[in-house]
Design an enzyme around this catalytic site. Structure first.
Site, short mmCIF file in Angstrom:
data_model
loop_
_atom_site.label_atom_id
_atom_site.label_comp_id
_atom_site.label_asym_id
_atom_site.label_seq_id
_atom_site.Cartn_x
_atom_site.Cartn_y
_atom_site.Cartn_z
N LYS A 26 0.66 -12.82 -3.63
CA LYS A 26 -0.59 -12.87 -4.43
C LYS A 26 -0.47 -11.99 -5.68
CE LYS A 26 -3.19 -11.38 -1.00
NZ LYS A 26 -2.13 -11.19 0.01
N ARG A 140 9.37 -4.00 -0.55
CA ARG A 140 8.57 -4.10 -1.79
C ARG A 140 8.51 -2.78 -2.56
NH1 ARG A 140 2.59 -6.29 -1.62
NH2 ARG A 140 2.43 -4.80 0.10
N ARG A 173 4.74 1.44 -0.96
CA ARG A 173 3.41 1.67 -0.38
C ARG A 173 3.54 2.14 1.06
NH1 ARG A 173 0.05 -3.73 -1.83
NH2 ARG A 173 -0.75 -3.31 0.27
N ARG A 184 -1.52 -5.43 9.48
CA ARG A 184 -2.22 -6.11 8.38
C ARG A 184 -2.14 -7.63 8.54
NH1 ARG A 184 1.11 -3.66 3.97
NH2 ARG A 184 0.23 -5.28 2.65
P1 AP5 Z 1 3.33 -9.38 -3.33
O1 AP5 Z 1 3.10 -10.23 -4.53
O2 AP5 Z 1 3.19 -7.91 -3.50
O3 AP5 Z 1 2.45 -9.91 -2.09
P2 AP5 Z 1 0.89 -9.81 -1.82
O4 AP5 Z 1 0.46 -11.12 -1.26
O5 AP5 Z 1 0.17 -9.32 -3.04
O6 AP5 Z 1 0.90 -8.75 -0.67
P3 AP5 Z 1 -0.04 -7.48 -0.40
O7 AP5 Z 1 0.62 -6.75 0.72
O8 AP5 Z 1 -0.30 -6.70 -1.65
O9 AP5 Z 1 -1.32 -8.13 0.08
P4 AP5 Z 1 -2.37 -7.46 0.93
O10 AP5 Z 1 -3.40 -8.49 0.89
O11 AP5 Z 1 -1.96 -7.01 2.26
O12 AP5 Z 1 -2.61 -6.07 0.18
P5 AP5 Z 1 -3.81 -5.56 -0.72
O13 AP5 Z 1 -3.23 -4.67 -1.73
O14 AP5 Z 1 -4.68 -6.68 -1.16
O15 AP5 Z 1 4.80 -9.72 -2.78
C1 AP5 Z 1 5.34 -9.03 -1.68
C2 AP5 Z 1 6.85 -8.82 -1.89
O16 AP5 Z 1 7.50 -10.09 -1.91
C3 AP5 Z 1 7.21 -8.12 -3.21
O17 AP5 Z 1 8.30 -7.27 -2.98
C4 AP5 Z 1 7.61 -9.29 -4.14
O18 AP5 Z 1 8.56 -8.89 -5.10
C5 AP5 Z 1 8.20 -10.28 -3.14
N1 AP5 Z 1 7.99 -11.68 -3.55
C6 AP5 Z 1 6.85 -12.22 -4.05
N2 AP5 Z 1 7.02 -13.54 -4.29
C7 AP5 Z 1 8.29 -13.82 -3.90
C8 AP5 Z 1 9.07 -15.04 -3.87
N3 AP5 Z 1 8.58 -16.21 -4.30
N4 AP5 Z 1 10.32 -14.95 -3.39
C9 AP5 Z 1 10.83 -13.78 -2.96
N5 AP5 Z 1 10.17 -12.61 -2.97
C10 AP5 Z 1 8.91 -12.64 -3.43
O19 AP5 Z 1 -4.67 -4.71 0.32
C11 AP5 Z 1 -4.20 -3.49 0.86
C12 AP5 Z 1 -5.26 -2.89 1.76
O20 AP5 Z 1 -6.48 -2.62 0.99
C13 AP5 Z 1 -5.75 -3.79 2.89
O21 AP5 Z 1 -4.91 -3.70 4.04
C14 AP5 Z 1 -7.16 -3.26 3.14
O22 AP5 Z 1 -7.12 -2.06 3.89
C15 AP5 Z 1 -7.65 -2.92 1.75
N6 AP5 Z 1 -8.35 -4.06 1.11
C16 AP5 Z 1 -7.94 -4.74 0.00
N7 AP5 Z 1 -8.81 -5.72 -0.28
C17 AP5 Z 1 -9.79 -5.67 0.65
C18 AP5 Z 1 -10.95 -6.45 0.88
N8 AP5 Z 1 -11.27 -7.49 0.09
N9 AP5 Z 1 -11.73 -6.11 1.95
C19 AP5 Z 1 -11.43 -5.06 2.74
N10 AP5 Z 1 -10.32 -4.30 2.58
C20 AP5 Z 1 -9.51 -4.60 1.54
#
Ligand code: AP5
Length: 231
Positions: A26, A140, A173, A184
């Site tokens: 994402k 990551r 992270r 998660r």
């Molecule tokens: P990346 O693009 O970083 O993946 P992502 O889907 O953004 O993963 P996240 O872990 O950031 O999502 P998340 O939803 O768990 O975390 P968030 O920050 O929202 O890609 C991942 C890796 O793969 C990278 O190394 C990248 O280079 C690689 N990659 C990408 N595309 C690729 C491809 N095509 N091929 C190969 N490699 C690739 O949330 C964190 C925490 O915040 C949550 O756990 C929660 O506690 C809190 N939080 C956030 N939002 C909310 C909400 N709305 N409600 C409640 N709590 C929330």
């Protein structure tokens, strides 16, 4: 006014959400899409991490959930989201990354958008098998300044440990530790997957294969924004 890919003017500010499990890409796709669509990006995860780094009250509250891989309670998340959406960079449209991720957040978002005379235009679901997620997350590297993500093997930065976009030093992270990452993913299955059904029922969800080169996934994501959405 934001300019859409074909140069036409928008009818109303665009609202697009990126949906998928942790590690599906994402954040990676959000970076590309906001540049292409000229709209603001709201990543609730990035907002929380920013507050944690600053040591604010909100950050301290959020930290206890994030470090255990749990969702931050809806009331806290929604209050923060409402404030963020008022910022000028969201005036011409917004890409939501990691929001909404509970039924209550999706309902509340509906009301917020209606109040602004907007609506959800498209929810892009990035589909990636679970076995791929953990290996992506464990390697990551994240930029503390712009939120761009990299991976030493899968998506390396041009200079080791340094963000291509702004030269910041990349970091790992804490919640990418394998046991927290797994939690998660399970929280996603328990509390977030059903949000996709909510948007599917409204005909707003588009499914995109998240495997393959980042640029290829980007092309698929753009293609999922049909003419009726961005035209
Ligand atoms: P990346 O693009 O970083 O993946 P992502 O889907 O953004 O993963 P996240 O872990 O950031 O999502 P998340 O939803 O768990 O975390 P968030 O920050 O929202 O890609 C991942 C890796 O793969 C990278 O190394 C990248 O280079 C690689 N990659 C990408 N595309 C690729 C491809 N095509 N091929 C190969 N490699 C690739 O949330 C964190 C925490 O915040 C949550 O756990 C929660 O506690 C809190 N939080 C956030 N939002 C909310 C909400 N709305 N409600 C409640 N709590 C929330």
């Amino acid at each position: 006014m934001s300019v859409r890919p074909n140069g036409s003017q928008p009818r109303t500010p665009l609202t697009v959400a990126l949906f998928g499990p942790p590690g599906s890409g994402k954040g990676t796709q959000a970076t590309f899409l906001v540049e292409h669509l000229h709209i603001g990006r709201v990543s609730t995860g990035e907002l929380f991490r920013h507050e944690v780094r600053r040591g604010t009250g909100l950050g301290l509250q959020a930290k206890q959930y994030i470090e255990h891989g749990e969702l931050v309670p809806d009331a806290i998340t929604l209050a923060m989201f409402r404030e963020r959406l008022k910022k000028p960079d969201c005036a011409d449209g917004v890409l939501l990354d990691g929001f909404p991720r509970t039924a209550a957040q999706a309902e509340a978002l509906n009301g917020i958008l209606q109040g602004l005379g907007r609506r959800m235009d498209r929810v892009i679901y990035i589909r990636v098998p679970q076995e791929v997620l953990i290996s992506r997350l464990s390697g990551r590297l994240t930029c503390p300044t712009c939120g761009a993500t990299y991976h030493p093997e899968l998506a390396p930065p041009r200079r080791r440990g340094v963000c291509d976009r702004d030269g910041s030093e990349l970091f790992q992270r804490d919640d990418d530790a394998p046991e927290t990452a797994l939690r998660r993913i399970n929280v996603y299955k328990e509390q977030t997957v059903s949000v996709l059904d909510y948007y599917r029922e409204q005909g707003l969800a588009a499914e995109v294969d998240g495997l393959g080169p980042v640029e290829e996934v980007h092309r698929r994501a753009l293609a999922s924004l049909s003419e009726s959405v961005v035209g």
